[in-house]
Design a protein around this motif. Structure first.
Motif, PDB file in Angstrom:
ATOM      1  N   UNK A 186       0.838  -1.209   0.000  1.00  0.00           N
ATOM      2  CA  UNK A 186       0.000   0.000   0.000  1.00  0.00           C
ATOM      3  C   UNK A 186       0.873   1.260   0.000  1.00  0.00           C
ATOM      4  N   UNK A 187       1.932   1.245   0.802  1.00  0.00           N
ATOM      5  CA  UNK A 187       2.849   2.382   0.857  1.00  0.00           C
ATOM      6  C   UNK A 187       3.529   2.580  -0.501  1.00  0.00           C
ATOM      7  N   UNK A 188       3.862   1.482  -1.163  1.00  0.00           N
ATOM      8  CA  UNK A 188       4.484   1.553  -2.481  1.00  0.00           C
ATOM      9  C   UNK A 188       3.536   2.182  -3.494  1.00  0.00           C
ATOM     10  N   UNK A 189       2.273   1.793  -3.444  1.00  0.00           N
ATOM     11  CA  UNK A 189       1.279   2.374  -4.362  1.00  0.00           C
ATOM     12  C   UNK A 189       1.126   3.874  -4.106  1.00  0.00           C
ATOM     13  N   UNK A 190       1.076   4.258  -2.830  1.00  0.00           N
ATOM     14  CA  UNK A 190       0.974   5.692  -2.519  1.00  0.00           C
ATOM     15  C   UNK A 190       2.213   6.459  -2.970  1.00  0.00           C
ATOM     16  N   UNK A 191       3.384   5.844  -2.838  1.00  0.00           N
ATOM     17  CA  UNK A 191       4.629   6.503  -3.271  1.00  0.00           C
ATOM     18  C   UNK A 191       4.646   6.687  -4.784  1.00  0.00           C
ATOM     19  N   UNK A 192       4.142   5.690  -5.508  1.00  0.00           N
ATOM     20  CA  UNK A 192       4.071   5.822  -6.965  1.00  0.00           C
ATOM     21  C   UNK A 192       3.110   6.932  -7.369  1.00  0.00           C
ATOM     22  N   UNK A 193       1.977   7.021  -6.678  1.00  0.00           N
ATOM     23  CA  UNK A 193       1.014   8.086  -6.969  1.00  0.00           C
ATOM     24  C   UNK A 193       1.615   9.456  -6.679  1.00  0.00           C
ATOM     25  N   UNK A 194       2.343   9.574  -5.574  1.00  0.00           N
ATOM     26  CA  UNK A 194       2.961  10.858  -5.219  1.00  0.00           C
ATOM     27  C   UNK A 194       4.018  11.245  -6.257  1.00  0.00           C
ATOM     28  N   UNK A 195       4.776  10.256  -6.718  1.00  0.00           N
ATOM     29  CA  UNK A 195       5.785  10.542  -7.729  1.00  0.00           C
ATOM     30  C   UNK A 195       5.130  10.966  -9.045  1.00  0.00           C
ATOM     31  N   UNK A 196       4.101  10.260  -9.440  1.00  0.00           N
ATOM     32  CA  UNK A 196       3.429  10.563 -10.704  1.00  0.00           C
ATOM     33  C   UNK A 196       2.711  11.911 -10.667  1.00  0.00           C
ATOM     34  N   UNK A 197       2.320  12.357  -9.476  1.00  0.00           N
ATOM     35  CA  UNK A 197       1.630  13.643  -9.354  1.00  0.00           C
ATOM     36  C   UNK A 197       2.592  14.820  -9.458  1.00  0.00           C
ATOM     37  N   UNK A 198       3.876  14.566  -9.209  1.00  0.00           N
ATOM     38  CA  UNK A 198       4.859  15.647  -9.236  1.00  0.00           C
ATOM     39  C   UNK A 198       5.282  16.006 -10.654  1.00  0.00           C
ATOM     40  N   UNK A 199       5.647  17.263 -10.832  1.00  0.00           N
ATOM     41  CA  UNK A 199       6.126  17.742 -12.128  1.00  0.00           C
ATOM     42  C   UNK A 199       7.597  17.362 -12.270  1.00  0.00           C
TER      43      UNK A 199
ATOM     44  N   UNK B 208      10.204  18.466  -5.534  1.00  0.00           N
ATOM     45  CA  UNK B 208       9.201  17.548  -4.987  1.00  0.00           C
ATOM     46  C   UNK B 208       9.231  16.211  -5.721  1.00  0.00           C
ATOM     47  N   UNK B 209       9.369  16.267  -7.037  1.00  0.00           N
ATOM     48  CA  UNK B 209       9.422  15.035  -7.833  1.00  0.00           C
ATOM     49  C   UNK B 209      10.693  14.255  -7.519  1.00  0.00           C
TER      50      UNK B 209
ATOM     51  N   UNK C 182      10.351   6.680  -3.443  1.00  0.00           N
ATOM     52  CA  UNK C 182       9.881   5.489  -4.141  1.00  0.00           C
ATOM     53  C   UNK C 182      10.961   4.407  -4.171  1.00  0.00           C
ATOM     54  N   UNK C 183      12.185   4.798  -4.456  1.00  0.00           N
ATOM     55  CA  UNK C 183      13.282   3.827  -4.492  1.00  0.00           C
ATOM     56  C   UNK C 183      13.473   3.195  -3.112  1.00  0.00           C
ATOM     57  N   UNK C 184      13.420   4.007  -2.064  1.00  0.00           N
ATOM     58  CA  UNK C 184      13.574   3.481  -0.705  1.00  0.00           C
ATOM     59  C   UNK C 184      12.445   2.517  -0.351  1.00  0.00           C
ATOM     60  N   UNK C 185      11.234   2.881  -0.696  1.00  0.00           N
ATOM     61  CA  UNK C 185      10.085   2.022  -0.392  1.00  0.00           C
ATOM     62  C   UNK C 185      10.171   0.726  -1.201  1.00  0.00           C
ATOM     63  N   UNK C 186      10.579   0.810  -2.458  1.00  0.00           N
ATOM     64  CA  UNK C 186      10.727  -0.402  -3.279  1.00  0.00           C
ATOM     65  C   UNK C 186      11.781  -1.336  -2.685  1.00  0.00           C
ATOM     66  N   UNK C 187      12.901  -0.773  -2.239  1.00  0.00           N
ATOM     67  CA  UNK C 187      13.956  -1.607  -1.646  1.00  0.00           C
ATOM     68  C   UNK C 187      13.477  -2.279  -0.364  1.00  0.00           C
TER      69      UNK C 187
END
Length: 158
Positions: free
Chosen positions: A86-99, A104-105, A112-117
């Motif tokens: 769930x945290x990984x999905x939220x991190x991907x959404x936060x990354x995709x929302x950034x410019x 911020x991006x 995202x890399x930290x959460x994936x690891x």
């Protein structure tokens, strides 16, 4: 002591009480799980250096290897892995929302890399426990079959 107990969740208080009643094996399990939760909290924080992150990851792996191959520890690990997904999905959404190209991006990319690891480590722990449980079930069924076969042979010999 009261301050420490007040900070524990209800589930952890129940585990702590059962550990005190059950003995050192249960206390070992409680401490291992508490350490894993602590290391996950550290890994999910943003203020760790790369060196500190690798040290905490090694500590997480070491504690993960201490988990016994039983359904209770597998359930514990699976819950942490589900939370991590769930945290990984939220991190991907936060990354995709950034410019792209903004600070911020870039922070979202690092997060995202930290959460994936961290998620990879959790999935590895779950896989090891699943494999161990499957292996012990095969071993137990082989023992039962061999025991049944030996009993049949002994009966036939009479």
């Amino acid at each position: 002591m009261a301050k420490i107990i007040a900070r524990l969740s209800r589930r952890n208080v129940q585990l702590l009480i059962s550990c005190c009643l059950a003995g050192s094996g249960a206390m070992h399990r409680f401490l291992t799980r508490a350490n894993i939760d602590h290391y996950l909290g550290l890994l999910y924080s943003h203020d760790l250096s790369a060196h500190d992150r690798s040290v905490v990851t090694m500590l997480l792996v070491t504690e993960g290897e201490k988990l016994s191959v039983d359904l209770g520890d597998l359930e514990f690990a699976e819950l942490r892995a589900a939370s991590g997904r769930e945290r990984l999905a939220r991190s991907k959404q936060a990354r995709d929302a950034g410019v792209f190209g903004t600070p911020e991006r870039e922070q979202a990319d690092r997060t995202l890399v930290n959460v994936e690891n961290t998620q990879t480590q959790l999935e590895d722990i779950c896989q090891r426990l699943r494999a161990g449980i499957a292996s012990s079930r095969k071993l137990n069924s082989a023992v039962v079959r061999n025991g049944t076969r030996a009993a049949c042979q002994a009966r036939d010999a009479r």
